[in-house]
Design a protein around this motif. Structure first.
Motif, PDB file in Angstrom:
ATOM      1  N   GLN A   1       0.637  -1.079   0.077  1.00 34.00           N
ATOM      2  CA  GLN A   1      -0.082  -0.111  -0.016  1.00 34.00           C
ATOM      3  C   GLN A   1       0.878   1.345   0.110  1.00 34.00           C
ATOM      4  O   GLN A   1       0.499   2.297  -0.580  1.00 34.00           O
ATOM      5  N   GLY A   2       1.850   1.439   0.692  1.00 35.69           N
ATOM      6  CA  GLY A   2       2.619   2.470   0.745  1.00 35.69           C
ATOM      7  C   GLY A   2       3.554   2.783  -0.274  1.00 35.69           C
ATOM      8  O   GLY A   2       3.749   3.954  -0.669  1.00 35.69           O
ATOM      9  N   LEU A   3       4.422   1.641  -0.759  1.00 38.10           N
ATOM     10  CA  LEU A   3       5.294   2.114  -1.839  1.00 38.10           C
ATOM     11  C   LEU A   3       4.875   2.605  -3.157  1.00 38.10           C
ATOM     12  O   LEU A   3       5.646   3.312  -3.655  1.00 38.10           O
ATOM     13  N   PRO A   4       3.838   2.088  -3.490  1.00 38.57           N
ATOM     14  CA  PRO A   4       3.309   2.703  -4.887  1.00 38.57           C
ATOM     15  C   PRO A   4       3.049   4.249  -4.640  1.00 38.57           C
ATOM     16  O   PRO A   4       3.167   5.091  -5.388  1.00 38.57           O
ATOM     17  N   LEU A   5       2.707   4.655  -3.321  1.00 37.85           N
ATOM     18  CA  LEU A   5       2.513   5.939  -2.997  1.00 37.85           C
ATOM     19  C   LEU A   5       3.697   6.860  -3.028  1.00 37.85           C
ATOM     20  O   LEU A   5       3.917   8.039  -3.585  1.00 37.85           O
ATOM     21  N   LEU A   6       4.702   6.232  -2.076  1.00 34.38           N
ATOM     22  CA  LEU A   6       5.975   6.901  -2.008  1.00 34.38           C
ATOM     23  C   LEU A   6       6.630   7.057  -3.312  1.00 34.38           C
ATOM     24  O   LEU A   6       7.211   8.150  -3.730  1.00 34.38           O
ATOM     25  N   LYS A   7       6.519   5.989  -4.344  1.00 37.00           N
ATOM     26  CA  LYS A   7       6.963   6.314  -5.657  1.00 37.00           C
ATOM     27  C   LYS A   7       6.281   7.239  -6.542  1.00 37.00           C
ATOM     28  O   LYS A   7       6.861   8.138  -7.194  1.00 37.00           O
ATOM     29  N   LYS A   8       5.073   7.540  -6.523  1.00 34.76           N
ATOM     30  CA  LYS A   8       4.378   8.077  -6.997  1.00 34.76           C
ATOM     31  C   LYS A   8       4.736   9.860  -6.775  1.00 34.76           C
ATOM     32  O   LYS A   8       4.820  10.634  -7.454  1.00 34.76           O
ATOM     33  N   TYR A   9       5.096  10.159  -5.455  1.00 35.81           N
ATOM     34  CA  TYR A   9       5.584  11.321  -4.965  1.00 35.81           C
ATOM     35  C   TYR A   9       6.789  11.436  -4.984  1.00 35.81           C
ATOM     36  O   TYR A   9       7.518  12.513  -4.641  1.00 35.81           O
ATOM     37  N   ASP A  10       7.705  10.220  -5.302  1.00 33.48           N
ATOM     38  CA  ASP A  10       9.067  10.440  -5.161  1.00 33.48           C
ATOM     39  C   ASP A  10       9.560  10.810  -3.925  1.00 33.48           C
ATOM     40  O   ASP A  10      10.637  11.549  -4.075  1.00 33.48           O
ATOM     41  N   TYR A  11       9.249  10.244  -2.888  1.00 31.95           N
ATOM     42  CA  TYR A  11       9.753  10.653  -1.408  1.00 31.95           C
ATOM     43  C   TYR A  11      10.769   9.439  -0.982  1.00 31.95           C
ATOM     44  O   TYR A  11      10.477   8.404  -1.106  1.00 31.95           O
ATOM     45  N   PRO A  12      11.834   9.860  -0.494  1.00 36.68           N
ATOM     46  CA  PRO A  12      12.668   9.025   0.233  1.00 36.68           C
ATOM     47  C   PRO A  12      12.069   8.619   1.618  1.00 36.68           C
ATOM     48  O   PRO A  12      11.353   9.206   2.180  1.00 36.68           O
ATOM     49  N   PHE A  13      12.432   7.305   2.140  1.00 36.47           N
ATOM     50  CA  PHE A  13      11.925   7.045   3.389  1.00 36.47           C
ATOM     51  C   PHE A  13      12.680   5.873   4.057  1.00 36.47           C
ATOM     52  O   PHE A  13      13.663   5.407   3.296  1.00 36.47           O
ATOM     53  N   THR A  14      12.550   5.571   5.419  1.00 37.97           N
ATOM     54  CA  THR A  14      13.365   4.539   6.135  1.00 37.97           C
ATOM     55  C   THR A  14      12.452   3.357   6.642  1.00 37.97           C
ATOM     56  O   THR A  14      11.392   4.038   7.207  1.00 37.97           O
ATOM     57  N   VAL A  15      12.585   2.254   6.645  1.00 39.59           N
ATOM     58  CA  VAL A  15      11.898   1.171   7.440  1.00 39.59           C
ATOM     59  C   VAL A  15      13.038   0.600   8.337  1.00 39.59           C
ATOM     60  O   VAL A  15      13.877   0.090   8.049  1.00 39.59           O
ATOM     61  N   PHE A  16      12.605   0.513   9.560  1.00 43.76           N
ATOM     62  CA  PHE A  16      13.173  -0.203  10.757  1.00 43.76           C
ATOM     63  C   PHE A  16      12.489  -1.675  10.722  1.00 43.76           C
ATOM     64  O   PHE A  16      11.377  -1.739  10.926  1.00 43.76           O
ATOM     65  N   VAL A  17      13.232  -2.477  10.623  1.00 41.84           N
ATOM     66  CA  VAL A  17      13.030  -3.892  10.357  1.00 41.84           C
ATOM     67  C   VAL A  17      13.460  -4.870  11.538  1.00 41.84           C
ATOM     68  O   VAL A  17      14.494  -4.820  12.015  1.00 41.84           O
ATOM     69  N   ASN A  18      12.342  -5.721  11.977  1.00 39.90           N
ATOM     70  CA  ASN A  18      12.869  -6.711  12.648  1.00 39.90           C
ATOM     71  C   ASN A  18      12.956  -7.752  11.879  1.00 39.90           C
ATOM     72  O   ASN A  18      12.230  -8.359  11.075  1.00 39.90           O
ATOM     73  N   THR A  19      14.334  -8.336  12.029  1.00 36.40           N
ATOM     74  CA  THR A  19      14.764  -9.443  10.913  1.00 36.40           C
ATOM     75  C   THR A  19      14.305 -10.807  11.347  1.00 36.40           C
ATOM     76  O   THR A  19      14.020 -11.414  10.032  1.00 36.40           O
ATOM     77  N   ASP A  20      13.762 -11.422  12.464  1.00 40.93           N
ATOM     78  CA  ASP A  20      13.479 -12.753  12.709  1.00 40.93           C
ATOM     79  C   ASP A  20      11.981 -12.768  11.799  1.00 40.93           C
ATOM     80  O   ASP A  20      12.022 -13.977  10.989  1.00 40.93           O
ATOM     81  N   PRO A  21      11.025 -12.161  11.692  1.00 39.26           N
ATOM     82  CA  PRO A  21       9.904 -12.384  11.006  1.00 39.26           C
ATOM     83  C   PRO A  21      10.327 -12.359   9.522  1.00 39.26           C
ATOM     84  O   PRO A  21       9.650 -13.227   8.559  1.00 39.26           O
ATOM     85  N   VAL A  22      11.253 -11.664   9.096  1.00 39.73           N
ATOM     86  CA  VAL A  22      11.533 -11.680   7.639  1.00 39.73           C
ATOM     87  C   VAL A  22      12.366 -13.080   7.414  1.00 39.73           C
ATOM     88  O   VAL A  22      11.969 -13.880   6.293  1.00 39.73           O
ATOM     89  N   ASP A  23      12.931 -13.431   8.298  1.00 39.66           N
ATOM     90  CA  ASP A  23      13.867 -14.939   8.202  1.00 39.66           C
ATOM     91  C   ASP A  23      12.785 -15.920   8.376  1.00 39.66           C
ATOM     92  O   ASP A  23      13.219 -17.056   7.738  1.00 39.66           O
ATOM     93  N   GLN A  24      12.010 -15.694   8.974  1.00 42.29           N
ATOM     94  CA  GLN A  24      10.925 -16.889   9.237  1.00 42.29           C
ATOM     95  C   GLN A  24       9.924 -16.807   7.990  1.00 42.29           C
ATOM     96  O   GLN A  24       8.698 -17.766   8.333  1.00 42.29           O
ATOM     97  N   ASN A  25       9.908 -15.846   7.271  1.00 41.30           N
ATOM     98  CA  ASN A  25       9.038 -15.798   6.270  1.00 41.30           C
ATOM     99  C   ASN A  25       7.412 -15.652   6.655  1.00 41.30           C
ATOM    100  O   ASN A  25       6.429 -16.256   6.062  1.00 41.30           O
TER     101      ASN A  25
END
Ligand SMILES: [Zn+2]
Length: 357
Positions: A100-124
């Motif tokens: 939902q967010g990335l398409p809008l951030l691309k539309k406005y061409d705005y930079p952004f930062t995401v703070f990531v919890n790595t375990d949920p990513v590693d656990q799919n």
């Protein structure tokens, strides 16, 4: 900023023909989001329509959305930022940010930062982004940073001893290592889960070269505490543009933040649940509004007590309840309609097992 630097910056801007951008700010504000979703818990969410409303507001009102790295570097090296600089951040790396967010951030061409919890990513985890999605963000002005491996309550522990500190740092370093392995160079930026930290952790992170972020309101300036930088929550009950406008236009309250009181109040150690916050002003001449300073605790106005020209104190009238509490203060900026903004988050904790949030 020195006068020479200001002159150089102005000359550079003029020479480049960028006179529409005024590089005159020495501070910036950070917005904090979690979910962009109509179905996730409302307290940390806003809909895609509401999020686009924020982005459009920033555009229409000549805010400059800048990358977190550029903004931090400018303030740390006393280089001027574009006026009305704002940074967009997301905590937790939810998949709805990608969808939902990335398409809008691309539309406005705005930079952004995401703070990531790595375990949920590693656990799919199906609610988290995948490493491929996170890599894709990097191709669209996204930067990724550390939010611990598992979103643990870092300071809701019985003792703050060496065992606790090593385990906590190991958690943070594990996430940092996974980000580096999967995404390449990753700045040492940590967002504390729930914005909870104590002074021991802050000092250990400082020694290890981390810049760290809380969830208390306020802007970032050279006088900020670089291991507890404030961000303005902008979702849930804070997503209304009416209130967000005031925060976006605010400036950091000029105080010595690194000297603020220890934020964890231990009820099991008999600590005072009406803690005194002493605020030591910098640039007092700019404030010039002593009588117009307003402070709020738990939704009620609280009169600050000045001990001298540069220092005031506030304390809660009643013992604060368990969990997170905040003291907030604002003061009008002389000659403007805007405010200086200050917030300190306390955690009242009695050694019990942390809640499931
Ligand atoms: Zn989080």
């Amino acid at each position: 900023m020195t006068l020479l630097r200001l002159l150089l910056a102005t000359t550079l801007v003029t020479n480049l023909g960028l006179s529409t951008i005024s590089h005159s700010a020495d501070s910036f504000n950070i917005l904090l989001y979690h979910h962009i979703s109509s179905t996730a818990p409302r307290s940390t969410s806003l809909s895609a329509e509401e999020f686009e409303g924020h982005l459009q507001y920033l555009k229409d009102n000549e805010y400059h959305v800048v990358a977190l790295g550029d903004a931090l570097k400018a303030v740390q090296t006393a280089q001027p930022l574009p006026s009305k600089s704002v940074v967009i951040t997301f905590d937790d790396a939810w998949r709805d940010i990608y969808e939902q967010g990335l398409p809008l951030l691309k539309k406005y061409d705005y930079p952004f930062t995401v703070f990531v919890n790595t375990d949920p990513v590693d656990q799919n985890n199906r609610h988290a982004m995948t490493w491929d999605m996170l890599r894709d963000l990097k191709h669209h002005k996204g930067s990724l940073a550390n939010h611990t491996r598992d979103h643990a309550y870092l300071v809701r522990k019985p003792e703050y001893d060496d065992v606790w500190l090593s385990a906590t740092l190991a958690n943070i370093e594990h996430a940092q290592q996974r980000l580096e392995q999967e995404l390449g160079h990753t700045p040492k930026w940590l967002a504390y889960p729930f914005g909870e930290y104590n002074n021991v952790l802050k000092q250990a992170l400082k020694e290890r070269g981390y810049t760290a972020f809380g969830q208390q309101s306020g802007g970032v300036a050279a006088f900020s505490d670089w291991q507890a930088l404030p961000r303005f929550p902008a979702a849930g009950r804070y997503s209304s543009l009416k209130t967000l406008k005031t925060k976006l236009a605010s400036q950091p309250f000029p105080a010595n933040y690194a000297a603020f009181a220890e934020p964890v109040i231990r009820t099991d150690h008999g600590q005072n649940q009406q803690p005194l916050l002493t605020v030591n002003l910098t640039q007092a001449q700019r404030l010039g509004v002593r009588q117009q300073l307003s402070c709020f605790i738990a939704g009620s106005a609280k009169k600050p007590i000045w001990s001298d020209k540069l220092n005031f104190n506030i304390a809660a009238d009643n013992p604060m309840g368990k969990g997170r509490n905040r003291y907030n203060c604002t003061a009008p900026i002389w000659g403007q309609k805007n405010y200086y903004w200050l917030s300190h988050q306390w955690l009242v904790y009695g050694g019990e097992a942390p809640p499931k949030e």
